[in-house]
Design a protein around this motif. Structure first.
Motif, short mmCIF file in Angstrom:
data_model
loop_
_atom_site.label_atom_id
_atom_site.label_comp_id
_atom_site.label_asym_id
_atom_site.label_seq_id
_atom_site.Cartn_x
_atom_site.Cartn_y
_atom_site.Cartn_z
N GLY A 109 0.80 -1.22 0.00
CA GLY A 109 0.00 0.00 0.00
C GLY A 109 0.83 1.27 0.00
N LEU A 110 2.15 1.15 0.20
CA LEU A 110 3.01 2.33 0.31
C LEU A 110 4.04 2.42 -0.81
CD1 LEU A 110 3.64 2.24 4.17
CD2 LEU A 110 2.03 3.71 2.93
N VAL A 111 3.92 1.58 -1.82
CA VAL A 111 4.91 1.55 -2.90
C VAL A 111 5.01 2.90 -3.61
CG1 VAL A 111 5.48 0.56 -5.15
CG2 VAL A 111 4.73 -0.92 -3.27
N LEU A 112 3.88 3.46 -3.97
CA LEU A 112 3.90 4.73 -4.71
C LEU A 112 4.43 5.87 -3.85
CD1 LEU A 112 3.21 5.60 -7.54
CD2 LEU A 112 0.88 6.08 -6.81
N LYS A 113 4.08 5.89 -2.60
CA LYS A 113 4.58 6.93 -1.70
C LYS A 113 6.11 6.88 -1.61
CE LYS A 113 4.15 8.72 3.02
NZ LYS A 113 3.41 8.59 4.30
N LYS A 114 6.66 5.69 -1.49
CA LYS A 114 8.12 5.54 -1.42
C LYS A 114 8.79 5.91 -2.73
CE LYS A 114 7.89 1.94 2.13
NZ LYS A 114 8.07 0.48 2.42
N ALA A 115 8.15 5.56 -3.85
CA ALA A 115 8.72 5.89 -5.16
C ALA A 115 8.76 7.40 -5.37
CB ALA A 115 7.91 5.23 -6.27
N LEU A 116 7.69 8.08 -4.99
CA LEU A 116 7.65 9.53 -5.17
C LEU A 116 8.64 10.24 -4.25
CD1 LEU A 116 3.81 10.16 -5.59
CD2 LEU A 116 5.58 10.18 -7.34
N MET A 165 -17.10 6.89 -2.12
CA MET A 165 -15.74 7.41 -2.06
C MET A 165 -15.44 8.03 -0.70
SD MET A 165 -13.01 7.63 -3.90
CE MET A 165 -11.62 7.86 -2.81
N ILE A 166 -16.37 8.77 -0.17
CA ILE A 166 -16.17 9.41 1.14
C ILE A 166 -16.05 8.35 2.23
CG2 ILE A 166 -17.22 10.90 2.88
CD1 ILE A 166 -16.06 12.38 0.43
N ARG A 167 -16.86 7.29 2.16
CA ARG A 167 -16.75 6.21 3.15
C ARG A 167 -15.39 5.51 3.03
NH1 ARG A 167 -22.20 5.21 1.79
NH2 ARG A 167 -21.63 3.44 0.47
N THR A 168 -14.94 5.32 1.80
CA THR A 168 -13.63 4.71 1.59
C THR A 168 -12.53 5.54 2.24
OG1 THR A 168 -14.24 3.60 -0.47
CG2 THR A 168 -11.91 4.10 -0.16
N MET A 169 -12.58 6.85 2.06
CA MET A 169 -11.55 7.71 2.65
C MET A 169 -11.61 7.69 4.17
SD MET A 169 -11.01 10.97 0.13
CE MET A 169 -12.71 11.49 0.10
N GLU A 170 -12.81 7.56 4.73
CA GLU A 170 -12.92 7.48 6.19
C GLU A 170 -12.26 6.20 6.71
OE1 GLU A 170 -17.12 7.77 6.70
OE2 GLU A 170 -17.15 9.97 6.58
N ILE A 171 -12.49 5.09 6.01
CA ILE A 171 -11.88 3.82 6.40
C ILE A 171 -10.37 3.88 6.23
CG2 ILE A 171 -11.71 1.37 5.81
CD1 ILE A 171 -14.70 1.59 4.93
N MET A 172 -9.93 4.41 5.08
CA MET A 172 -8.50 4.53 4.81
C MET A 172 -7.83 5.46 5.82
SD MET A 172 -7.06 2.93 2.21
CE MET A 172 -5.74 4.08 1.87
N ARG A 174 -8.59 6.00 8.91
CA ARG A 174 -8.38 5.30 10.18
C ARG A 174 -7.22 4.32 10.07
NH1 ARG A 174 -14.15 5.48 10.24
NH2 ARG A 174 -14.32 3.37 9.38
N SER A 175 -7.14 3.65 8.94
CA SER A 175 -6.07 2.66 8.74
C SER A 175 -4.69 3.33 8.67
CB SER A 175 -6.33 1.88 7.45
OG SER A 175 -5.27 1.02 7.14
N LEU A 176 -4.61 4.48 8.01
CA LEU A 176 -3.34 5.17 7.82
C LEU A 176 -3.04 6.19 8.91
CD1 LEU A 176 -3.72 5.85 3.98
CD2 LEU A 176 -2.12 4.24 5.03
N ASN A 177 -4.02 6.38 9.80
CA ASN A 177 -3.90 7.38 10.86
C ASN A 177 -3.63 8.77 10.28
OD1 ASN A 177 -3.92 8.24 13.53
ND2 ASN A 177 -1.69 8.01 13.76
N LYS A 178 -4.42 9.11 9.26
CA LYS A 178 -4.31 10.44 8.66
C LYS A 178 -5.68 10.93 8.28
CE LYS A 178 -2.86 10.88 4.28
NZ LYS A 178 -2.04 10.75 3.06
#
Length: 254
Positions: A109-116, A165-172, A174-178
């Protein structure tokens, strides 16, 4: 480098148009801009004449090489456009296999973040164009970004997609703590129709300050610009679509 993700779990709402239009305006301001195509359908790549079936390097390579990724590896995957300062990290159909082949691997889940992060000094802004499906690609795009831009067509069915989409971001979140800095963009707005007016009102009633106060109008020049493989601001600079995205960009940059 700022990272903006353009996402919605409904197709056809203007995600690629928004990515291209904002990228073009930023590049014309002299900013170094990278647009990242994470949709296996590769609309962003095809927009700029990059054949997703024939390209030798793509965002897929970033995932395949994620355990030994260098800045050079990432830069080798980029394609220039006809506009100075504007580059594309293209997609390929192979991206459709990522969830099945690599989705369960730790850290995917963090591949793109590390690449950038490895090329952060090379660009001022990166804009990620997402697929309309929740999976490892959208997870990567959300994990990597500073801001989420959610284009939403001003019609009833698109509003249902926005709810997801908004529900997805709420779940994400919480998972990412952001918490996501989110801007909802009313797109394909036609002031002559009751449906568009009612949909925009519903957006504001339901999502309040997260909704941008402007609208992106229906403008046939968006389609015409894609035929010449240029952002609308470069192909048709005097149009109402350009004016609308310029106003949006001013808000996003604040």
């Amino acid at each position: 480098m700022k990272v903006w993700t353009v996402a919605n779990q409904k197709g056809g709402v203007g995600k690629t148009t928004t990515t291209v239009s904002l990228g073009g305006l930023l590049a014309q301001q002299g900013k170094r801009v990278l647009m990242i195509d994470t949709d296996p359908h590769a609309s962003l790549s095809y927009y700029f004449g990059i054949d997703a079936e024939a390209t030798s390097h793509s965002v897929y390579d970033i995932f395949i090489q994620s355990n030994a990724l260098s800045a050079d590896n990432v830069m080798d995957c980029l394609c220039p456009t006809k506009l100075d300062n504007l580059y594309v990290l293209p997609a390929t159909m192979a991206l459709a296999t990522l969830d099945r082949t690599m989705g369960s691997e730790q850290g995917m889940g963090l591949v793109l973040k590390k690449a950038l992060a490895k090329i952060a000094d090379e660009f001022d802004v990166a804009i990620i164009d997402c697929p309309p499906v929740l999976g490892v690609l959208m997870v990567n795009a959300l994990a990597a970004c500073d801001k989420v831009i959610v284009p939403t067509q001003t019609e009833y069915l698109a509003l249902k997609g926005l709810d997801r989409m908004i529900r997805t971001m709420e779940i994400m979140g919480r998972s990412l703590n952001k918490s996501f800095d989110t801007v909802i963009i009313p797109t394909m707005f036609d002031k002559r129709t009751n449906a568009a007016l009612a949909s925009r009102k519903r957006l504001i009633d339901d999502y309040g300050e997260r909704v941008w106060e402007g609208v992106i109008p229906v403008d046939t020049h968006f389609r015409d610009a894609s035929l010449v493989q240029l952002p609308i601001s470069a192909a048709y600079p005097k149009t109402r679509g350009v004016s609308a995205y310029a106003k949006l960009l001013a808000v996003l940059e604040n």
